[in-house]
Design a protein around this motif. Structure first.
Motif, short mmCIF file in Angstrom:
data_model
loop_
_atom_site.label_atom_id
_atom_site.label_comp_id
_atom_site.label_asym_id
_atom_site.label_seq_id
_atom_site.Cartn_x
_atom_site.Cartn_y
_atom_site.Cartn_z
N SER A 48 -47.30 -35.43 -117.92
CA SER A 48 -46.07 -35.31 -116.20
C SER A 48 -46.74 -35.06 -114.99
N GLU A 49 -47.60 -36.43 -115.08
CA GLU A 49 -48.46 -36.46 -113.97
C GLU A 49 -47.12 -37.49 -113.10
N PHE A 50 -47.41 -37.03 -111.69
CA PHE A 50 -46.33 -38.27 -110.42
C PHE A 50 -47.70 -38.34 -109.23
N PHE A 51 -47.57 -39.66 -109.80
CA PHE A 51 -48.54 -39.75 -107.99
C PHE A 51 -48.14 -41.53 -107.69
N THR A 52 -47.72 -41.97 -106.48
CA THR A 52 -47.59 -42.94 -105.32
C THR A 52 -49.34 -43.57 -105.20
N GLY A 53 -49.34 -44.98 -105.29
CA GLY A 53 -50.64 -45.23 -104.81
C GLY A 53 -51.64 -46.21 -105.37
N ARG A 54 -52.55 -47.43 -105.87
CA ARG A 54 -53.22 -48.13 -106.23
C ARG A 54 -54.29 -46.95 -106.24
N ASP A 55 -54.90 -46.50 -105.04
CA ASP A 55 -55.60 -45.65 -105.08
C ASP A 55 -55.77 -44.39 -105.77
N LYS A 56 -54.51 -44.03 -105.99
CA LYS A 56 -53.88 -42.34 -107.28
C LYS A 56 -54.49 -43.32 -108.21
#
Length: 142
Positions: A48-56
Motif C-alpha cells: 500500500s506504499e507509493f513513492f518515487t525515486g531512487r532515494d525513496k
C-alpha cells in the motif's frame, strides 16, 4: 549514461537473466546495491506504499530489511514483452520476536532503454509459518 544489461527488448533468455539478477541482488539485502537497478525517478507501488525515486527506494529497503530479518527470496518469470517483465515470487523472513513468515506476491516491471527499471508494482501477502515449515535455507553470511 547508466546502463544495466540485459537491455530491452527482452527475449525469453534475457528476461530470465533479468529476473535472476534481481533475485540475486535482493538476496544481498544491500539497499544501496539494489537501488542502483532503478532509474533515479523510478515509480513504485509496494503493497500500500507509493513513492518515487531512487532515494525513496533506498529508504524503503532499509526499513524493509530492518523489519524483515534473515530475508530470503525466490523469483520466477511469469511473462514478458519488449520492455516489461512480470514475476511471481515468494520469500521468507522473521520479525524481531522470532515469528517466521512466507510472503507471496506478483510484480510488474517496466524498463527504460538503458535496462534500469523505471516502474515497479508489487502486490504481496504474508502467511505466518513455523520455523520448521521454512522452504528456503541459506548460509546466514550471504
Amino acid at each position: 549514461m547508466e546502463s544495466k544489461p540485459p537491455l530491452p527488448p527482452f527475449t525469453l533468455e534475457t528476461a530470465k537473466t533479468k529476473v535472476q539478477m534481481a533475485e540475486d541482488a535482493w538476496n544481498t539485502r544491500n539497499p544501496e546495491k539494489v537501488s542502483l537497478a532503478y532509474t533515479v525517478d523510478s515509480v513504485w507501488r509496494n503493497r500500500s506504499e507509493f513513492f518515487t525515486g531512487r532515494d525513496k527506494i533506498r529508504e524503503f529497503l532499509v526499513r524493509k530489511w530492518h523489519k524483515e530479518l534473515d530475508y530470503r527470496l525466490k523469483k520466477e518469470l511469469w511473462s514478458f514483452t519488449d520492455d516489461r517483465i512480470s514475476v511471481k515470487f515468494e520469500y521468507e523472513w522473521h520479525d524481531d520476536s522470532g515469528q517466521w513468515y512466507r510472503s507471496y506476491g506478483n510484480e510488474q516491471w517496466e524498463f527504460a532503454e538503458n535496462g534500469l527499471m523505471k516502474r515497479r508494482e508489487a502486490s504481496i501477502n504474508d502467511l505466518p509459518i513455523l520455523e520448521s515449515e521454512r522452504k528456503f535455507r541459506w548460509d546466514r553470511q550471504s
